[in-house]
Design a protein around this motif. Sequence first.
Motif, PDB file in Angstrom:
ATOM      1  N   PHE A 195      64.397  59.659  73.342  1.00  0.00           N
ATOM      2  CA  PHE A 195      63.119  60.217  73.792  1.00  0.00           C
ATOM      3  C   PHE A 195      62.339  60.779  72.619  1.00  0.00           C
ATOM      4  CE2 PHE A 195      60.745  63.808  75.859  1.00  0.00           C
ATOM      5  CZ  PHE A 195      59.901  63.022  76.614  1.00  0.00           C
ATOM      6  N   MET A 196      63.040  61.476  71.722  1.00  0.00           N
ATOM      7  CA  MET A 196      62.371  62.053  70.557  1.00  0.00           C
ATOM      8  C   MET A 196      61.924  60.964  69.589  1.00  0.00           C
ATOM      9  SD  MET A 196      64.530  65.501  69.841  1.00  0.00           S
ATOM     10  CE  MET A 196      63.661  66.016  68.394  1.00  0.00           C
ATOM     11  N   LEU A 197      62.731  59.924  69.445  1.00  0.00           N
ATOM     12  CA  LEU A 197      62.334  58.839  68.540  1.00  0.00           C
ATOM     13  C   LEU A 197      61.098  58.122  69.076  1.00  0.00           C
ATOM     14  CD1 LEU A 197      65.768  57.394  67.384  1.00  0.00           C
ATOM     15  CD2 LEU A 197      64.103  58.690  66.051  1.00  0.00           C
ATOM     16  N   THR A 252      56.873  69.260  56.589  1.00  0.00           N
ATOM     17  CA  THR A 252      56.915  69.388  58.052  1.00  0.00           C
ATOM     18  C   THR A 252      55.602  70.029  58.509  1.00  0.00           C
ATOM     19  OG1 THR A 252      57.983  71.542  57.919  1.00  0.00           O
ATOM     20  CG2 THR A 252      59.429  69.642  58.166  1.00  0.00           C
ATOM     21  N   PRO A 253      55.196  69.772  59.767  1.00  0.00           N
ATOM     22  CA  PRO A 253      53.922  70.332  60.238  1.00  0.00           C
ATOM     23  C   PRO A 253      53.962  71.860  60.308  1.00  0.00           C
ATOM     24  CG  PRO A 253      54.734  68.640  61.722  1.00  0.00           C
ATOM     25  CD  PRO A 253      55.831  68.927  60.777  1.00  0.00           C
ATOM     26  N   ALA A 254      52.807  72.478  60.095  1.00  0.00           N
ATOM     27  CA  ALA A 254      52.712  73.939  60.206  1.00  0.00           C
ATOM     28  C   ALA A 254      53.096  74.384  61.608  1.00  0.00           C
ATOM     29  CB  ALA A 254      51.295  74.402  59.871  1.00  0.00           C
ATOM     30  N   LEU A 255      52.721  73.587  62.590  1.00  0.00           N
ATOM     31  CA  LEU A 255      53.038  73.914  63.981  1.00  0.00           C
ATOM     32  C   LEU A 255      54.550  73.993  64.172  1.00  0.00           C
ATOM     33  CD1 LEU A 255      51.839  74.426  66.733  1.00  0.00           C
ATOM     34  CD2 LEU A 255      51.820  71.988  67.159  1.00  0.00           C
ATOM     35  N   PHE A 256      55.279  73.062  63.532  1.00  0.00           N
ATOM     36  CA  PHE A 256      56.734  73.066  63.595  1.00  0.00           C
ATOM     37  C   PHE A 256      57.291  74.345  62.990  1.00  0.00           C
ATOM     38  CE2 PHE A 256      60.488  72.389  60.947  1.00  0.00           C
ATOM     39  CZ  PHE A 256      61.434  72.121  61.920  1.00  0.00           C
ATOM     40  N   GLN A 257      56.700  74.761  61.859  1.00  0.00           N
ATOM     41  CA  GLN A 257      57.199  75.968  61.188  1.00  0.00           C
ATOM     42  C   GLN A 257      56.979  77.199  62.054  1.00  0.00           C
ATOM     43  OE1 GLN A 257      55.079  75.566  57.478  1.00  0.00           O
ATOM     44  NE2 GLN A 257      56.060  73.592  57.134  1.00  0.00           N
ATOM     45  N   LEU A 316      56.756  66.412  68.259  1.00  0.00           N
ATOM     46  CA  LEU A 316      57.015  67.843  68.456  1.00  0.00           C
ATOM     47  C   LEU A 316      56.997  68.204  69.936  1.00  0.00           C
ATOM     48  CD1 LEU A 316      57.647  70.205  66.658  1.00  0.00           C
ATOM     49  CD2 LEU A 316      55.265  70.843  66.688  1.00  0.00           C
ATOM     50  N   ARG A 317      56.066  67.590  70.681  1.00  0.00           N
ATOM     51  CA  ARG A 317      55.982  67.863  72.118  1.00  0.00           C
ATOM     52  C   ARG A 317      57.240  67.373  72.830  1.00  0.00           C
ATOM     53  NH1 ARG A 317      54.536  71.473  75.384  1.00  0.00           N
ATOM     54  NH2 ARG A 317      54.297  70.740  77.508  1.00  0.00           N
ATOM     55  N   LEU A 350      63.856  67.408  61.034  1.00  0.00           N
ATOM     56  CA  LEU A 350      64.514  66.408  60.191  1.00  0.00           C
ATOM     57  C   LEU A 350      63.775  65.072  60.258  1.00  0.00           C
ATOM     58  CD1 LEU A 350      67.105  66.118  58.443  1.00  0.00           C
ATOM     59  CD2 LEU A 350      68.152  65.030  60.424  1.00  0.00           C
ATOM     60  N   ILE A 351      63.363  64.698  61.483  1.00  0.00           N
ATOM     61  CA  ILE A 351      62.644  63.426  61.622  1.00  0.00           C
ATOM     62  C   ILE A 351      61.317  63.475  60.856  1.00  0.00           C
ATOM     63  CG2 ILE A 351      61.616  61.796  63.257  1.00  0.00           C
ATOM     64  CD1 ILE A 351      63.638  62.675  65.318  1.00  0.00           C
TER      65      ILE A 351
END
Lengths: 220, 221
Positions: free
Chosen positions: B17-19, A67-72, B175-176, B197-198
């Motif tokens: 929207f997230m997909l 997962t991205p570092a930003l997510f973490q 992520l946004r 998860l995605i």
Amino acid sequence: MHYTFHWLPAFRALPDMLWGALVTLEIALLSMLLGVFFAVVLAVASNSPYRALRGAAASWVELARNTPALFQIYMAYFGLGSLGIHLDSFVALLAGITFNNAGYLAETFRGGLRAVPATQMRAARSLGMGQVQAFRLVVMPQMFRIVFYPLTNQMVWAILMTSLGVVVGLNSDLTGVTQELNVRSFRTFEYFALAAVIYYLLAKLVTVSARLMAWRLFRY
Amino acid sequence: MFSSLLDTSFSLNDLWFMLKGAGVTLALTFWAVIGGTLLGVVFGVVRAVSPWWINAPLGAVLDVFRSVPLLIQLVVANSFKTIVGINWPPFTVGCVVLALYMSAYCTEIVRSGFLAVPTTTRRAARSLGMSYWQDLSFIVFPIALRVALPSWIGLTLGVMKDTAMVWWIGIVELLRSSQVIVTRIQEPLFVLSIAGLIYFLMSFPIARLGARLEKRWRENE
């Protein structure tokens, strides 16, 4: 091109930005120290006879790497917040980067441990050394040599990752300071170009000092 | 806390929207990987075969992309674009910066793959009567590919994860998009977990494939 560059305000802000760079370096160093600690724990746990421990270590490593570092960092700041654990942005950033570092370094250490032949341990033991003594004096130094280069690489990455603190509202590190200056004056290009130069110098500082250290440590 | 997970206001529309955000992430990754790999192969081969006065400056320039945070690169590129008056949408800027970023890492991978081919092997090919280009395409390329491909897969996944930073210049990717939903329904843990998860589902299978390739090719050595 109808743009006049204004470099003077950026250079005037240089002392502030350098203080920010110090905070950046501080976060990166702390996250590396903590990251190395957790990585060793993870490397040991992934070889443990208990399935639960192995599973926990594996999920940490896979989550950190996939997962991205930003997510973490978001998770540490917003995610834990909704569980009632409210970290301030500095701690959340540190936690996020530490989590990431530990995941990557655990793999590095596992590889490093495997690269030291088992016969080394046996030879040390048959010379009368204890388990801990043999590990500390014979296996560790050899492993350290192997993981030293990946370790410095990770340190550079840690510095680059600290720039993400700004998304959770950190305003004391280099990117945070730069962004504060930027919203006040909108001289985006000048400020961020200067920040880029400072980041470059920080990264070079790390690689050069690592090279000097390696020269001192691994000379024989 | 768990009750909030059961009666969530997260709707199917939000998931859609997230997909769509995940689609933007994949599109960014696709263009960045195409551009980054093409440039990386060219630069990598040039670095491996050229004399030091080409090799050193090229290496130094590419090193900048690896020593400056991607976030800063994006901001600088985006503001520079405005200064010189190029009218690119943020998506293009994101792709270009990510491609240059990837090319810097890809160059090193290609170069080390190229240099992993023993000189003696190449000399043997030449003395069997192969031309320089035959040697490159039938001897160097297959051997270098085996060395480089696992790292290249890792790099591709790294770039996919790094695309998360482009929201700063105004692109709504995975992520946004999760952040947008969090602002509305105020359930950060749940929504972020779905985003995570995605990401995991996009990255993990490919990471596994890379690890397996690496293992299998090492057995033949």
